[in-house]
Design a protein around this motif. Structure first.
Motif, mmCIF file in Angstrom:
data_model
loop_
_atom_site.group_PDB
_atom_site.id
_atom_site.type_symbol
_atom_site.label_atom_id
_atom_site.label_comp_id
_atom_site.label_asym_id
_atom_site.label_seq_id
_atom_site.Cartn_x
_atom_site.Cartn_y
_atom_site.Cartn_z
ATOM 1 N N THR A 180 83.145 -43.383 -26.762
ATOM 2 C CA THR A 180 82.663 -42.225 -27.521
ATOM 3 C C THR A 180 82.470 -41.033 -26.591
ATOM 4 O O THR A 180 82.302 -41.191 -25.375
ATOM 5 C CB THR A 180 81.324 -42.536 -28.210
ATOM 6 N N VAL A 203 80.970 -40.568 -22.605
ATOM 7 C CA VAL A 203 81.596 -39.771 -21.546
ATOM 8 C C VAL A 203 80.571 -38.811 -20.946
ATOM 9 O O VAL A 203 80.437 -38.702 -19.717
ATOM 10 C CB VAL A 203 82.802 -38.975 -22.083
ATOM 11 N N ALA A 255 87.276 -39.418 -24.221
ATOM 12 C CA ALA A 255 86.814 -40.504 -25.080
ATOM 13 C C ALA A 255 87.970 -41.112 -25.862
ATOM 14 O O ALA A 255 88.097 -42.339 -25.964
ATOM 15 C CB ALA A 255 85.751 -39.966 -26.039
#
Length: 214
Positions: free
Chosen positions: A29, A33, A23
């Protein structure tokens, strides 16, 4: 098990120790992922679909906006199709669920509308038969009943019988119209009228002996 799933994440040839490392490197974020791992969309991480080339029916466009402009649709339509895997339908005027093949009486049709055209009825009739698990009934000869086989007319539409009208207008119960009239059901008559209007608007009406038949 969860830790192993989100470790040693390979994104376009680069391996990251975990979701947090991926990330940070890709500007997304950790939740994105993990979601990409679960959905098998790792290679798209860190890229913006809107700015990537997109191929629709063999033609490659620079980005979603270019494709939308060329095909006369809103960019959001292209985005939704990209997410749903239906880019091949963008700009064709077709919406809703992907058409499914239909088999009736041993014959295959590409979709419900093709089947309805072949059997000279409206799509609602096919859908109702499919919902009942008896699509072949559309191809079976209608049973004769002297009372229910009298011509039935509603507005400008004419059918050889109430049963034929019920089938053509898409009611699951082939006796629906006969029962509604016998019981003098106001709600039933309203449903019949609404179905007749939808039938007329669907383009399924065809004139032949004595009027329009299903």
């Amino acid at each position: 098990m969860g830790k192993r799933l989100y470790s040693d994440i390979n994104v376009r040839g680069t391996v990251y120790a975990d979701a947090n490392a991926a990330a940070e490197a890709l500007g997304v974020t950790a939740g994105q992922v993990r979601m990409a791992v679960r959905r098998g969309r790792i290679d798209a991480l860190g890229t913006r679909p809107d700015t990537r080339p997109v191929t629709i029916r063999g033609v490659t466009y620079g980005n979603f906006s270019d494709a939308a402009r060329a095909l006369g649709v809103n960019p959001n339509t292209v985005r939704a199709a990209y997410r749903n895997g239906t880019l091949h339908r963008v700009g064709t005027g077709r919406a809703g669920p992907e058409p499914m093949p239909v088999r009736i009486a041993g014959r295959d049709f590409d979709n419900v509308h093709d089947a309805a055209k072949h059997f000279d009825c409206c799509p609602h009739t096919i859908w109702a038969a499919l919902a009942d698990g008896d699509p072949d009934r559309v191809a079976r000869p209608q049973r004769c009943n002297p009372w229910k086989s009298k011509p039935f007319q509603i507005g400008t539409l004419s059918f050889p019988s109430m049963r034929a009208a019920s089938r053509a207008l898409g009611f699951k119960d082939e006796e629906f119209i006969a029962k509604a009239i016998k019981r003098k059901s106001k709600r039933g008559r309203e449903r019949i009228l609404a179905a007749a209007m939808a039938y007329a608007d669907s383009g399924a009406v065809r004139h032949n002996q004595g009027g329009s038949a299903p």
